[in-house]
Write an enzyme that holds these catalytic residues in place. Structure first.
Site, short mmCIF file in Angstrom:
data_model
loop_
_atom_site.label_atom_id
_atom_site.label_comp_id
_atom_site.label_asym_id
_atom_site.label_seq_id
_atom_site.Cartn_x
_atom_site.Cartn_y
_atom_site.Cartn_z
N ASP A 1 0.85 -1.20 0.00
CA ASP A 1 0.00 0.00 0.00
C ASP A 1 0.89 1.25 0.00
O ASP A 1 0.84 2.07 0.91
CB ASP A 1 -0.93 -0.01 1.22
CG ASP A 1 -0.16 -0.05 2.55
OD1 ASP A 1 -0.77 0.30 3.59
OD2 ASP A 1 1.04 -0.43 2.56
N PHE B 1 -0.85 -1.25 12.48
CA PHE B 1 -1.77 -0.76 11.44
C PHE B 1 -2.17 -1.84 10.44
O PHE B 1 -3.36 -2.05 10.19
CB PHE B 1 -1.13 0.42 10.72
CG PHE B 1 -1.97 1.00 9.62
CD1 PHE B 1 -1.70 0.69 8.29
CD2 PHE B 1 -3.03 1.85 9.90
CE1 PHE B 1 -2.47 1.22 7.26
CE2 PHE B 1 -3.80 2.39 8.88
CZ PHE B 1 -3.53 2.07 7.55
N THR C 1 3.42 -5.99 2.31
CA THR C 1 3.81 -4.84 3.16
C THR C 1 2.63 -3.92 3.45
O THR C 1 2.83 -2.76 3.82
CB THR C 1 4.95 -4.04 2.49
OG1 THR C 1 4.50 -3.59 1.19
CG2 THR C 1 6.20 -4.88 2.33
#
Ligand code: RIB
Ligand code: CA
Length: 307
Positions: free
Chosen positions: A11, A165, A124
């Site tokens: 991302d 996150f 990732t």
């Protein structure tokens, strides 16, 4: 040398971009596909960033846009960390390639299906695409060598005190991956917050000269901006750890742990619980030789100057 074929799923994201640079600069790796997932920013923005990064770095691989939102939970983005574009900071060249017409899951499946050898997935971002692949094409699990992912934290979180996150954005996806039975390497916050690039390292990169060195130094400066305000002495290279784990495992201290993902709980959703009370399912990076890691990243940038 037999190269390790990889799929980069992320991302981008400043640290995703630096991870992809490290992968491209590594002679041990062959990038077969790039798949984008919603996380740091919307899937539209991160897919555009992926095309700009691949244009800048000369990565010649199909790029697909993935899941617009997590499997179950709401979409979460991180503009406070990566900016409104998801890759704020230095101007980048406009993309020279279009997106692949396939979705991320379809491109992953096609890449696995058509490969003679097993492929490593380097994830990732949130694990939404990877989990969706495993759900849709369980028969392709045998074509996956290992999944090296940045996510989680055994000792602590970042987005909440308990959760990191990438895992928090899609805990259901992370649970599917950790329960898949596939070989897994986890680079969680335990190691990635030790994998710091210090301002002196930014200067080493900037002093290399050339366009890419300046852009990488600017990415590091921007990414450090958010973390400096939190008291960090450098920029944590979360995502590059997922690549470095494959090419320089000697840099890491690891533990074989049973890692289980909490998907419930008002305060603990997204927690990665690591223990030894059940058989291990994940190799967890717990420590890193920071200076050697920083040298690895500087050498990767330098390799672009020399090409
Ligand atoms: O928590 C760090 C992770 O979240 C990194 O992958 C970063 O790019 C963001 O996606
Ligand atoms: Ca990321």
């Amino acid at each position: 040398m037999n190269k390790r074929p990889i799929i980069l799923d992320g991302d981008p994201g400043h640290d995703d971009a630096i991870a992809w640079l490290l992968a491209k600069a590594s002679p041990e790796l062959e990038i077969r596909a790039i798949t984008c997932v919603c996380g740091n920013q919307t899937v539209e923005k991160v897919s555009y960033n992926a095309r700009r990064i691949c244009t800048l770095l000369g990565i010649d691989a199909p790029i697909a846009k993935g899941k617009r939102k997590p499997l179950i939970g709401p979409e979460m983005n991180a503009p406070s960390v990566h900016g409104e574009s998801g890759l704020d900071g230095p101007p980048l060249p406009e993309p020279v390639m279009e997106l692949c017409p396939l979705s991320s899951v379809e491109l992953m499946a096609k890449t696995l299906r058509e490969s003679e050898e097993k492929i490593t997935i380097v994830a990732t971002g949130p694990l939404t695409n990877v989990a969706s692949l495993l759900l849709a094409y369980p028969e392709l699990k045998e074509k996956i060598e290992v999944i090296s992912f940045m996510g989680g934290g055994i000792r602590f979180g970042n987005w909440t005190p308990a959760a990191e996150f990438n895992i928090l954005v899609d805990p259901e996806a992370a649970k599917i991956v950790t329960e898949s039975g596939l070989p897994l390497i986890m680079s969680g916050l335990d190691v990635t917050e030790q994998a710091l690039m210090l301002p002196a390292d930014f200067d080493r990169i900037r002093s290399l000269g050339g366009q890419i060195s300046q852009i990488v130094a600017d990415w590091l400066e921007f990414f450090y901006g958010f973390h400096k305000n939190l008291g960090y002495e450098g920029a944590p290279m979360h995502d590059p750890c997922a690549v470095a784990s494959l090419i320089r495992p000697d840099l890491f201290e690891t533990q074989e742990l049973c890692v289980e993902v909490e998907t419930c709980g008002e305060y603990c959703r997204g927690t990665t619980v690591g223990h030894s009370r059940k058989p291990a399912n994940v190799r967890v990076n717990m420590g890193i030789r920071r200076e050697a890691f920083a040298d690895l990243l500087v050498e990767a940038v330098k390799s672009y100057k020399e090409n």
